[in-house]
Structures are given as structure tokens and as C-alpha cells.
Design a protein around this motif. Structure first.
Motif, PDB file in Angstrom:
ATOM      1  N   GLY A 437       0.620  -1.057  -0.092  1.00 45.80           N
ATOM      2  CA  GLY A 437      -0.287   0.183  -0.058  1.00 45.80           C
ATOM      3  C   GLY A 437       1.197   1.241   0.342  1.00 45.80           C
ATOM      4  N   GLU A 438       0.351   2.246  -1.079  1.00 49.54           N
ATOM      5  CA  GLU A 438       0.975   3.966  -0.722  1.00 49.54           C
ATOM      6  C   GLU A 438       1.254   4.830   0.734  1.00 49.54           C
ATOM      7  OE1 GLU A 438       0.210   5.898  -4.255  1.00 49.54           O
ATOM      8  OE2 GLU A 438       0.480   4.098  -5.813  1.00 49.54           O
ATOM      9  N   ARG A 439       2.512   5.178   1.050  1.00 47.10           N
ATOM     10  CA  ARG A 439       2.362   6.036   2.429  1.00 47.10           C
ATOM     11  C   ARG A 439       3.481   6.646   2.055  1.00 47.10           C
ATOM     12  NH1 ARG A 439       2.931   0.203   2.620  1.00 47.10           N
ATOM     13  NH2 ARG A 439       5.024  -0.368   4.025  1.00 47.10           N
ATOM     14  N   ALA A 440       3.707   8.020   2.667  1.00 48.25           N
ATOM     15  CA  ALA A 440       4.763   8.267   2.744  1.00 48.25           C
ATOM     16  C   ALA A 440       5.065   9.040   4.245  1.00 48.25           C
ATOM     17  CB  ALA A 440       4.776   9.587   1.213  1.00 48.25           C
ATOM     18  N   TRP A 441       6.199   9.593   4.400  1.00 48.98           N
ATOM     19  CA  TRP A 441       6.539   9.889   5.972  1.00 48.98           C
ATOM     20  C   TRP A 441       7.407  11.244   5.788  1.00 48.98           C
ATOM     21  CZ3 TRP A 441       5.380   7.763  10.497  1.00 48.98           C
ATOM     22  CH2 TRP A 441       4.756   6.312  10.262  1.00 48.98           C
ATOM     23  N   ASP A 442       7.089  12.005   6.205  1.00 50.76           N
ATOM     24  CA  ASP A 442       8.039  13.487   6.522  1.00 50.76           C
ATOM     25  C   ASP A 442       9.013  13.350   7.104  1.00 50.76           C
ATOM     26  OD1 ASP A 442       6.896  13.907   3.944  1.00 50.76           O
ATOM     27  OD2 ASP A 442       5.362  14.831   4.603  1.00 50.76           O
ATOM     28  N   MET A 443      10.102  14.316   7.255  1.00 52.23           N
ATOM     29  CA  MET A 443      10.423  14.038   8.714  1.00 52.23           C
ATOM     30  C   MET A 443      11.505  16.084   8.353  1.00 52.23           C
ATOM     31  SD  MET A 443      14.539  13.049   9.343  1.00 52.23           S
ATOM     32  CE  MET A 443      15.830  14.256  10.369  1.00 52.23           C
ATOM     33  N   LYS A 444      10.700  16.559   8.560  1.00 54.84           N
ATOM     34  CA  LYS A 444      11.975  18.130   9.181  1.00 54.84           C
ATOM     35  C   LYS A 444      12.417  18.850   9.628  1.00 54.84           C
ATOM     36  CE  LYS A 444       6.462  19.915   7.443  1.00 54.84           C
ATOM     37  NZ  LYS A 444       5.501  18.294   7.171  1.00 54.84           N
ATOM     38  N   VAL A 445      13.354  19.677   9.452  1.00 61.11           N
ATOM     39  CA  VAL A 445      14.662  20.009   9.552  1.00 61.11           C
ATOM     40  C   VAL A 445      14.592  22.106   9.427  1.00 61.11           C
ATOM     41  CG1 VAL A 445      17.168  20.399   9.891  1.00 61.11           C
ATOM     42  CG2 VAL A 445      16.074  18.266   9.069  1.00 61.11           C
ATOM     43  N   ASP A 446      14.421  22.785  10.815  1.00 65.50           N
ATOM     44  CA  ASP A 446      14.166  24.155  10.566  1.00 65.50           C
ATOM     45  C   ASP A 446      15.904  24.560  10.113  1.00 65.50           C
ATOM     46  OD1 ASP A 446      13.064  26.305  10.472  1.00 65.50           O
ATOM     47  OD2 ASP A 446      12.783  26.942  12.317  1.00 65.50           O
ATOM     48  N   TRP A 447      16.499  24.522  11.129  1.00 63.67           N
ATOM     49  CA  TRP A 447      17.659  25.357  10.358  1.00 63.67           C
ATOM     50  C   TRP A 447      18.622  23.767  11.134  1.00 63.67           C
ATOM     51  CZ3 TRP A 447      19.711  25.165  15.593  1.00 63.67           C
ATOM     52  CH2 TRP A 447      18.529  25.489  16.764  1.00 63.67           C
ATOM     53  N   LEU A 448      20.039  24.275  10.577  1.00 59.90           N
ATOM     54  CA  LEU A 448      21.583  23.211  11.068  1.00 59.90           C
ATOM     55  C   LEU A 448      22.728  24.599  11.745  1.00 59.90           C
ATOM     56  CD1 LEU A 448      23.238  21.252  11.402  1.00 59.90           C
ATOM     57  CD2 LEU A 448      24.264  21.650   9.728  1.00 59.90           C
ATOM     58  N   TYR A 449      22.648  24.264  13.054  1.00 58.99           N
ATOM     59  CA  TYR A 449      24.395  24.710  13.600  1.00 58.99           C
ATOM     60  C   TYR A 449      25.188  23.994  14.228  1.00 58.99           C
ATOM     61  CZ  TYR A 449      26.272  27.874  17.163  1.00 58.99           C
ATOM     62  OH  TYR A 449      27.294  28.973  17.981  1.00 58.99           O
ATOM     63  N   TYR A 450      25.976  24.720  13.747  1.00 57.34           N
ATOM     64  CA  TYR A 450      27.493  23.688  14.386  1.00 57.34           C
ATOM     65  C   TYR A 450      28.239  25.033  14.726  1.00 57.34           C
ATOM     66  CZ  TYR A 450      31.834  21.740  14.502  1.00 57.34           C
ATOM     67  OH  TYR A 450      33.251  20.672  15.168  1.00 57.34           O
TER      68      TYR A 450
END
Length: 483
Positions: A437-450
Motif C-alpha cells: 500500500g502507498e504511504r509517505a512519511w515526512d521529517m522536517k529540519v528548520d535549521w542546522l547550527y554547528y
């Protein structure tokens, strides 16, 4: 043969001619005629701007390339200069906002700051402008020098095409650099080049009345720091690669092998993000078969990170964006580098539905010593993380500490610490494919700081990030690679 007479440079003759003309004007009609004479004999500009573009009137992004010339006999600090590119937003208020990025500059895009501003009084050819400024570390232009091309992109954050035909600063005919008075330039806040949409031009009167208009300076980006708020068009945005990122399409694992695709790497707007702006979105999708599976990953091309503070604002997801739930997805923020006896890896792995026979939701914080022998130490945090979180990894003196929203989760030391410089990565993948069955998952990243220099608290990181964005600094990288 007599030697030719040397010509006096025009720059030296001009003030003398102006003085003689002024004397003549005063003798003829007194100071009352000065404004008339002044209007007909304006000061030569201290700087000028040239422009070119390679986009048609309808395009996914405006691509102004600008050059700044110093037309004085003194050095011109670029930090004194502000540029404005004037345009008309395509839709009514409430539509998707605009964003920009720097693709290339001789002095480095790390020294370019900008913002998109709505005008108080719109005209037929502009209701917004893209304002570009430069950090102190951008340097100065010598007398007569040229900044060379500053390549910019201006785009809608919903990534719909722009109509540039009614944009004041756009000119499709300028495919090579030409002077452009529809792009204005300011020196310490005072109009020095071009004409604003309301007809305002540079003049002595304007300068005299605007001496207090100089904006606060853009600070030089701090040494040993990387910051990115992910203002990009998509996986093929040239700025993404110029800024040191790689979209993974190579073969191999983890997860469902050989399914890494650029299709899942996008940059939409998202509520709850920094100023409700753009985010990196990593979509893992499947129909339950290997052939129908796509995993997503973005990481730094350089492996130059070790000690210091790694921080990212991440939205983990407990439910798919579409389709049925239940997948064993892994939403990961990690660093990796070195080989053999130098192998190093630090992981944050969130699994909303668990994985490898262990139930979720759970976050594994893991320090690796040897992936071949599975030699690692870890701690599991068992709770839902279906929201925005500030995730930190702090490394100092052989000690690794994992934090989330100001709470320490796990600490490792001894042999369980980095032994090599690493890259920084985000990925989203399927541990297995338990059903069709078709499905989609999202992971979001607002910003990166190092920050390579200090181990910071979450509040110190947030304060630094807010300071950068307030100055229009959406990207910079001053981290040096080891030699």
C-alpha cells in the motif's frame, strides 16, 4: 619628435570645472540659482551597479547577477553598501512569501545577508524589494575596482513560477553586464546610485537629510561556525551544492538498499518553523515494494566536524503524511566519518513505530566505535516526539553528550568518542517493508547550527540563531577543513 602632452585624468579636472561653473553661476544670479545649477550638474556617483540575468520573464526564480563598482579614489568597504532589487509580488496578500539565496560571490556567500521587504507605498512596477547587504569580512573595493558578479536567486517559497515582466529591476535584454539604474545602491543608508520606484534619485539634498539612515552593520560570521536555515528552491538548486550540501542518490544502505532518491528532498514552508519560513523536508515513500520505495538524505560534502556543538531544530513525525501508519521508519540526525581504527559516528535515531523487534515510539542516541562488530553504546528515550525539538550533540575533551530541548539524554566517553572529522547528515529511511500500500512519511529540519569552538546550551544556540536571522544571514560556513 616632441613627446605627447599628458592628459590630466578626468577625475581631477572635473572638480575644477565644477568650481568655475559654480563661480559663474553665483556671479550671474547669486545663490538663488544654485539649486537650478545643482540639478543640472549632479555629483558623479560614488559607486555604480551593473546587472545581468539569464532568465525569461516567466521563470521559477529571478536570477539577478550584480556588480558593484567603486568610482571614488578611496577604498569602499562593501559593508557600507546596500543593494535593492525592486519587484512586484505575483499574488494578493496572504500568498506564499518570497525567499532568496546567494549562489556565488568572489568574497563568499557567507558574507552576503539579505531580506525581502514589502514597500509602504507600492508603485506600478514594485511593491517589494530584495535588500542585499554585506558583512565586514566581505572586504573593501579599491578605487576603480569591481566586486565581480554577485549571483542571487529570488523565488516564491511555494515554488510557483514568477512573472517578472512587471518587476522594476528585471530586464530580460540584459544578458550581459550593463549599468542598471533600476537597481539602487546605498552608501551607509544614503541613496548613491539609481532611481527608486517613486522617482527619487541621489542628490546632495537627499544625502544631507538621510545621514542618520545608516543601518546597523552586518557582523562578520563567527569563525568556526556553520549555519543554514535551508532557503533553497529544491534538490537541484545550485546554491545547495555551492553551500556544501549533497543530496544522496548513491547505492547502499541503511534501510531498503539502493532506494536513495532526490525526489524526497524538498524545501516547503512550514508552520512552527523559524518565522514560518522554509524547512528541509525529507520524504520517505513506498508502496510496500522495493521498486516502489524512495528514501531521502541530505548531508555535508565535507567531513570537517568533530568537537563543539551540533544543533538542529527537527520535527519528527509519528504518522505518515499519506497512507496507513505502522511503518518502521527511521528519522535520523547523525555525524559520520573516518575508517578502520578512526571510524566515528554519533546518532539520533527516532523510530515512531519502533524497529528491530523493539517497540516505539523511541529515540536512540548512539555513539559508535566499530560498526562492523556492532561495538557501540546507546540510550533509549521512550516517548513520542511528534513535534518540533531542538536536538544537540556536544563533544568536548573526549566526552559526547546528547541533549533535547535542554534535557540531557545520554553521555558517552572513553573510546566512545569521535576519532576523526565527520560529515553532518539528515536521513529518513525504512528499516523494512511490513505491508503493501502507498504511504509517505515526512521529517522536517528548520535549521542546522554547528560551532567548533564552544559547547553551548539550547538557549545559547537559539539566541545565536535568532541573531543571525535578524541580520538576514540565512547561510554561512566558516568551518575550516583539517589538513
Amino acid at each position: 619628435m616632441a613627446s605627447p602632452r599628458r592628459r590630466t585624468p578626468r577625475r581631477r579636472v572635473w572638480p575644477k570645472i565644477r568650481l568655475l561653473l559654480l563661480v559663474a553661476v553665483v556671479a550671474a544670479g547669486g545663490t538663488a540659482l544654485y539649486p537650478v545649477w545643482k540639478a543640472a550638474n549632479p555629483d558623479p556617483p560614488e559607486l555604480k551597479v551593473r546587472y545581468r540575468t539569464d532568465t525569461p520573464a516567466t521563470a521559477t526564480a529571478a536570477k539577478p547577477s550584480l556588480e558593484v563598482f567603486n568610482d571614488t579614489d578611496k577604498p569602499l568597504p562593501l559593508s557600507d553598501v546596500t543593494l535593492r532589487y525592486w519587484f512586484t509580488a505575483d499574488d494578493a496578500p496572504g500568498a506564499a512569501p518570497y525567499a532568496f539565496n546567494c549562489v556565488n560571490a568572489v568574497f563568499g556567500c557567507s558574507n552576503v545577508a539579505g531580506r525581502v521587504v514589502a514597500m509602504d507605498k507600492a508603485t506600478d512596477t514594485a511593491d517589494h524589494y530584495l535588500e542585499i547587504r554585506f558583512a565586514d569580512s566581505a572586504g573593501s573595493l579599491k578605487p576603480g575596482a569591481n566586486s565581480k558578479g554577485i549571483d542571487l536567486q529570488l523565488f516564491r517559497t511555494d515554488h510557483k513560477k514568477l512573472k517578472q515582466s512587471d518587476d522594476r529591476s528585471f530586464d530580460a535584454e540584459m544578458t550581459s553586464y550593463k549599468e542598471a539604474e533600476n537597481v539602487t545602491a546605498y552608501k551607509r543608508g544614503v541613496l548613491a546610485w539609481g532611481e527608486e520606484p517613486d522617482g527619487t534619485k541621489a542628490s546632495d539634498e537627499k544625502k544631507a537629510s538621510a545621514k542618520a539612515a545608516a543601518p546597523d552593520p552586518v557582523p562578520a560570521p563567527p569563525a568556526g561556525v556553520l549555519f543554514d536555515d535551508f532557503s533553497y528552491q529544491g534538490a537541484k538548486d545550485p546554491a545547495l551544492f555551492k553551500h556544501g550540501w549533497l543530496v544522496r542518490t548513491s547505492k547502499g544502505g541503511p534501510g531498503v538498499e539502493n532506494t536513495w532518491s532526490a525526489d524526497g528532498v524538498t524545501f516547503p514552508t512550514a508552520k512552527g518553523s523559524l518565522a514560518d519560513g522554509q524547512v528541509l523536508n525529507l520524504r520517505a515513500s513506498t508502496d510496500g515494494t522495493k521498486a516502489g520505495t524512495k528514501q531521502a538524505s541530505l548531508g555535508t560534502a565535507a567531513s570537517k566536524f568533530r568537537d563543539g556543538t551540533y544543533a538542529a531544530r527537527i520535527h519528527f513525525s509519528d504518522e505518515p503524511a499519506s497512507g496507513d501508519s505502522g511503518d518502521h521508519v527511521n528519522q535520523t540526525f547523525y555525524t559520520i566519518g573516518g575508517k578502520g581504527s578512526k571510524y566515528s559516528e554519533l546518532d539520533n535515531e527516532y523510530m515512531p513505530n519502533g524497529g528491530w523487534g523493539r517497540p516505539g515510539p523511541k529515540l536512540d542516541t548512539v555513539t559508535w566505535y566499530d560498526h562492523k562488530t556492532n561495538d557501540r553504546v546507546y540510550e533509549t528515550t521512550r516517548k513520542s516526539l511528534d513535534a518540533w525539538h531542538t536536538v544537540l550533540i556536544r563533544v568536548k575533551d573526549g566526552v559526547v553528550a546528547y541533549w533535547m530541548d535542554g534535557e540531557k539524554l545520554f553521555l558517552s566517553n572513553g573510546k566512545y568518542a569521535p576519532r576523526a572529522d565527520m560529515s553532518v547528515n539528515f536521513n529518513h529511511w525504512f528499516i523494512d517493508l511490513p505491508f503493501k500500500g502507498e504511504r509517505a512519511w515526512d521529517m522536517k529540519v528548520d535549521w542546522l547550527y554547528y560551532n567548533a569552538n564552544d559547547t553551548l546550551s539550547v538557549n545559547e544556540v537559539r539566541s545565536a540563531v535568532e541573531g543571525f536571522t535578524d541580520k538576514g544571514m540565512n547561510y554561512f560556513d566558516t568551518v575550516r577543513e583539517s589538513r
